[in-house]
Scaffold this active site. Structure first.
Site, short mmCIF file in Angstrom:
data_model
loop_
_atom_site.label_atom_id
_atom_site.label_comp_id
_atom_site.label_asym_id
_atom_site.label_seq_id
_atom_site.Cartn_x
_atom_site.Cartn_y
_atom_site.Cartn_z
N TYR A 176 -33.20 -8.73 -4.17
CA TYR A 176 -33.16 -9.26 -5.84
C TYR A 176 -33.95 -8.71 -6.55
O TYR A 176 -34.37 -8.26 -6.91
CB TYR A 176 -33.27 -11.03 -4.96
CG TYR A 176 -32.75 -12.05 -5.27
CD1 TYR A 176 -31.31 -12.66 -6.27
CD2 TYR A 176 -33.27 -12.85 -6.39
CE1 TYR A 176 -30.94 -13.51 -6.65
CE2 TYR A 176 -33.40 -13.73 -6.66
CZ TYR A 176 -31.78 -14.48 -7.28
OH TYR A 176 -31.29 -15.41 -7.75
N ASN A 184 -26.70 -22.70 -9.71
CA ASN A 184 -25.22 -21.78 -10.64
C ASN A 184 -24.44 -22.69 -11.30
O ASN A 184 -24.39 -21.80 -13.11
CB ASN A 184 -24.73 -21.65 -9.56
CG ASN A 184 -24.61 -21.47 -8.41
OD1 ASN A 184 -24.93 -20.15 -8.72
ND2 ASN A 184 -24.29 -21.23 -6.94
N SER A 191 -16.28 -18.98 -7.28
CA SER A 191 -17.35 -19.22 -6.73
C SER A 191 -18.16 -21.16 -7.53
O SER A 191 -17.83 -21.09 -8.65
CB SER A 191 -18.03 -18.03 -7.25
OG SER A 191 -18.45 -18.58 -8.84
N VAL A 251 -20.28 -20.68 -9.37
CA VAL A 251 -20.52 -20.67 -10.61
C VAL A 251 -19.72 -20.83 -11.48
O VAL A 251 -19.46 -21.51 -12.48
CB VAL A 251 -21.53 -19.17 -11.06
CG1 VAL A 251 -21.83 -19.44 -12.22
CG2 VAL A 251 -22.50 -18.89 -10.53
N ASP A 270 -6.44 -12.69 -5.22
CA ASP A 270 -5.08 -13.28 -4.34
C ASP A 270 -5.59 -13.78 -2.47
O ASP A 270 -6.51 -13.11 -2.20
CB ASP A 270 -3.98 -12.14 -4.15
CG ASP A 270 -3.45 -12.31 -5.16
OD1 ASP A 270 -2.24 -13.22 -5.12
OD2 ASP A 270 -3.79 -11.15 -6.16
N ARG A 271 -4.63 -14.71 -2.47
CA ARG A 271 -5.00 -15.30 -1.23
C ARG A 271 -3.95 -15.89 -0.65
O ARG A 271 -3.27 -16.44 -0.83
CB ARG A 271 -6.10 -16.37 -1.00
CG ARG A 271 -6.07 -17.62 -1.77
CD ARG A 271 -7.20 -17.88 -2.02
NE ARG A 271 -7.82 -17.34 -2.89
CZ ARG A 271 -8.99 -17.27 -3.04
NH1 ARG A 271 -9.85 -18.10 -1.22
NH2 ARG A 271 -10.25 -16.15 -3.96
N TYR A 321 -22.73 -11.39 -14.27
CA TYR A 321 -23.64 -12.19 -13.35
C TYR A 321 -23.70 -12.21 -12.15
O TYR A 321 -24.87 -11.94 -11.54
CB TYR A 321 -23.65 -13.41 -13.70
CG TYR A 321 -22.86 -13.70 -13.45
CD1 TYR A 321 -21.35 -13.98 -14.33
CD2 TYR A 321 -22.51 -14.39 -12.12
CE1 TYR A 321 -20.49 -14.96 -13.22
CE2 TYR A 321 -21.37 -15.64 -11.29
CZ TYR A 321 -20.33 -15.87 -12.70
OH TYR A 321 -19.46 -16.23 -12.18
N GLY A 322 -22.38 -11.16 -12.06
CA GLY A 322 -22.69 -10.78 -10.00
C GLY A 322 -21.92 -9.66 -9.68
O GLY A 322 -20.95 -8.77 -10.79
N LYS A 338 -18.94 -24.26 0.17
CA LYS A 338 -20.52 -23.54 0.13
C LYS A 338 -21.75 -24.10 1.60
O LYS A 338 -21.08 -25.21 1.47
CB LYS A 338 -20.98 -24.24 -0.99
CG LYS A 338 -22.62 -24.04 -1.58
CD LYS A 338 -22.67 -22.71 -1.54
CE LYS A 338 -22.88 -22.34 -3.24
NZ LYS A 338 -22.80 -20.56 -3.49
N1 LIG Z 1 -26.80 -14.05 -12.14
C1 LIG Z 1 -27.54 -15.04 -12.49
O1 LIG Z 1 -28.47 -15.30 -13.04
C2 LIG Z 1 -27.00 -16.11 -10.83
C3 LIG Z 1 -26.88 -17.14 -10.49
C4 LIG Z 1 -26.23 -17.64 -9.83
C5 LIG Z 1 -25.04 -16.89 -9.35
N2 LIG Z 1 -25.04 -15.47 -9.43
C6 LIG Z 1 -23.97 -14.58 -8.45
O2 LIG Z 1 -22.80 -14.81 -9.00
C7 LIG Z 1 -22.07 -14.75 -7.78
C8 LIG Z 1 -21.15 -15.61 -7.16
O3 LIG Z 1 -22.08 -16.76 -6.83
P1 LIG Z 1 -22.06 -18.52 -6.18
O4 LIG Z 1 -23.20 -19.40 -5.21
O5 LIG Z 1 -21.70 -18.83 -7.33
O6 LIG Z 1 -20.71 -17.33 -5.38
P2 LIG Z 1 -20.48 -18.47 -3.95
O7 LIG Z 1 -19.84 -19.90 -4.02
O8 LIG Z 1 -20.38 -18.21 -2.88
O9 LIG Z 1 -18.87 -17.45 -4.13
C9 LIG Z 1 -18.42 -16.48 -3.89
C10 LIG Z 1 -17.41 -15.92 -4.27
O10 LIG Z 1 -17.49 -14.74 -4.73
C11 LIG Z 1 -16.04 -13.88 -3.96
N3 LIG Z 1 -15.62 -13.15 -3.46
C12 LIG Z 1 -16.77 -12.39 -2.16
N4 LIG Z 1 -16.46 -10.95 -1.66
C13 LIG Z 1 -16.28 -10.92 -2.57
C14 LIG Z 1 -15.49 -9.42 -2.66
N5 LIG Z 1 -15.52 -8.73 -1.52
N6 LIG Z 1 -14.33 -9.28 -4.21
C15 LIG Z 1 -14.67 -10.52 -4.96
N7 LIG Z 1 -14.85 -11.27 -4.46
C16 LIG Z 1 -15.60 -11.68 -3.65
C17 LIG Z 1 -15.38 -15.28 -4.08
O11 LIG Z 1 -13.91 -15.33 -3.41
P3 LIG Z 1 -12.79 -15.82 -2.62
O12 LIG Z 1 -12.79 -17.08 -2.43
O13 LIG Z 1 -11.72 -14.27 -2.96
O14 LIG Z 1 -13.44 -14.99 -1.54
C18 LIG Z 1 -15.50 -16.62 -4.51
O15 LIG Z 1 -15.00 -16.70 -5.08
C19 LIG Z 1 -22.78 -14.27 -6.33
O16 LIG Z 1 -22.54 -12.38 -7.00
C20 LIG Z 1 -24.35 -14.50 -7.22
O17 LIG Z 1 -25.24 -13.49 -6.78
C21 LIG Z 1 -26.07 -14.70 -9.89
#
Ligand SMILES: NC(=O)c1ccc[n+]([C@@H]2O[C@H](COP(=O)([O-])OP(=O)(O)OC[C@H]3O[C@@H](n4cnc5c(N)ncnc54)[C@H](OP(=O)(O)O)[C@@H]3O)[C@@H](O)[C@H]2O)c1
Length: 299
Positions: A18, A91, A118, A120, A141-142, A209-210, A294
């Protein structure tokens, strides 16, 4: 603590990957809501019963109790739904910052994002709708794709396409009729990010951001040379640390987010509430693909 989600960033922190790492031994979890049970005699901004969020990442929210300085906490209205309060600090805050800080957007402007389901992504949909922006939302896709499409549209997403649909000629025709997006938000990386760039307006900005696909971001040379696309990254943890000398920017944003939540314009992502003692099951469930839910530990 009352409740705390399991976010991908929390897992990354446990993996040592992280943006910030707490000194060990440490408690996991960066986001969550607690209730003040006791205050020291010099505490002025918090009182018994207040609901509070950590003001910084690395707090360690997967626990029942914590003793901390006043400045480590920010008050939120206790009338918020528990799951909204538990999931608003990372998020939705990221979605808010990315929609406000990278390019000037006016009502009617278009934004495009991948990972739209997600937490976010769902916050982006709702905050963008509240700002009068048009959102184009890309998901993987799903099975039962149409259910998720309907859910994201009901939330305020104007257009929702799967990654495969985005490349279809009829979908390209639909997109041609819209103002090209000025801002792209990349949660996924790899080819999915390249597709966002293909749809971006000349001089537009893509914020990464991810990296959910674990693939590097691939940028066509023409996007940089011919289209003058700006490629930037965002971390809400870095943002919070950068603004920690003056908590007012975070407080202002939190006030706006809480007011959206109270008016029903910003809802918590779909959550599975898991009793804290079942944290192992919650961690396993959080690692499964296509969950669209979540995991939230309820203390
Ligand atoms: N930079 C920042 O400040 C910041 C802040 C918050 C979050 N984040 C990042 O943002 C991302 C999302 O966080 P979240 O808490 O919103 O996530 P979350 O609610 O847990 O959702 C995860 C998301 O990732 C997708 N995903 C999972 N595996 C994947 C893969 N192999 N290929 C493509 N998509 C995939 C999921 O899609 P499916 O439904 O298709 O599985 C879902 O849309 C994470 O990487 C997190 O670390 C960054």
């Amino acid at each position: 603590m009352l409740a705390a989600p399991i976010n991908p960033g929390d897992i990354n922190m446990v993996q040592g990957k992280y943006v910030v790492q707490p000194p060990l031994p440490a408690v996991g979890g960066n986001e969550g809501v607690g209730q003040v049970e006791e205050v020291g005699s010099k505490v002025t901004t918090l009182k018994l019963g207040d609901w509070v969020l950590p003001s910084d990442s690395g707090f360690g929210t997967w626990r029942t109790r914590a003793v901390c300085p006043e400045a480590a906490l920010l008050r939120v209205p206790s009338e918020l739904p528990l799951l909204s309060a538990a999931t608003i600090g990372m998020n939705p805050a990221s979605a808010y910052r990315m929609l406000h800080d990278f390019t000037m957007l006016s009502p009617g402007d278009t934004v495009i994002q991948n990972g739209a389901n997600s937490a976010v992504g769902q916050a982006v949909i709702q905050i963008a709708a509240s700002l009068g922006l048009v959102s184009i939302n890309i998901i993987r896709d799903r099975p039962e794709l149409s259910k998720l499409v309907a859910k994201l549209k009901a939330m305020g997403g104007d257009f929702v396409f799967s990654e495969v649909e985005l490349r279809r000629p009829d979908v390209r025709e639909v997109l041609k009729k819209l103002c090209k997006p000025r801002l792209a938000l990349n949660c996924v990386g790899g080819k999915s990010a390249t597709e966002l760039l293909r749809n971006l307006e000349r001089h537009g900005t893509m914020v990464t951001y991810g990296g959910m696909s674990m693939q590097p971001v691939i940028i066509p040379t023409s996007a940089l040379i011919f289209n003058d696309i700006k490629i930037v990254g965002f971390s809400v943890t870095r943002w919070k640390r950068h603004h920690s000398h003056d908590g007012s920017a975070y407080k202002r944003m939190l006030t706006e987010l809480c007011s959206l939540a109270r008016s029903g314009k910003l809802t918590a992502p779909a959550c599975a509430e898991v009793p804290f003692r079942d944290f192992r099951a919650a961690l396993e469930a959080a690692a499964k693909p296509f969950a669209s839910e979540k995991q939230v530990l309820v203390m």
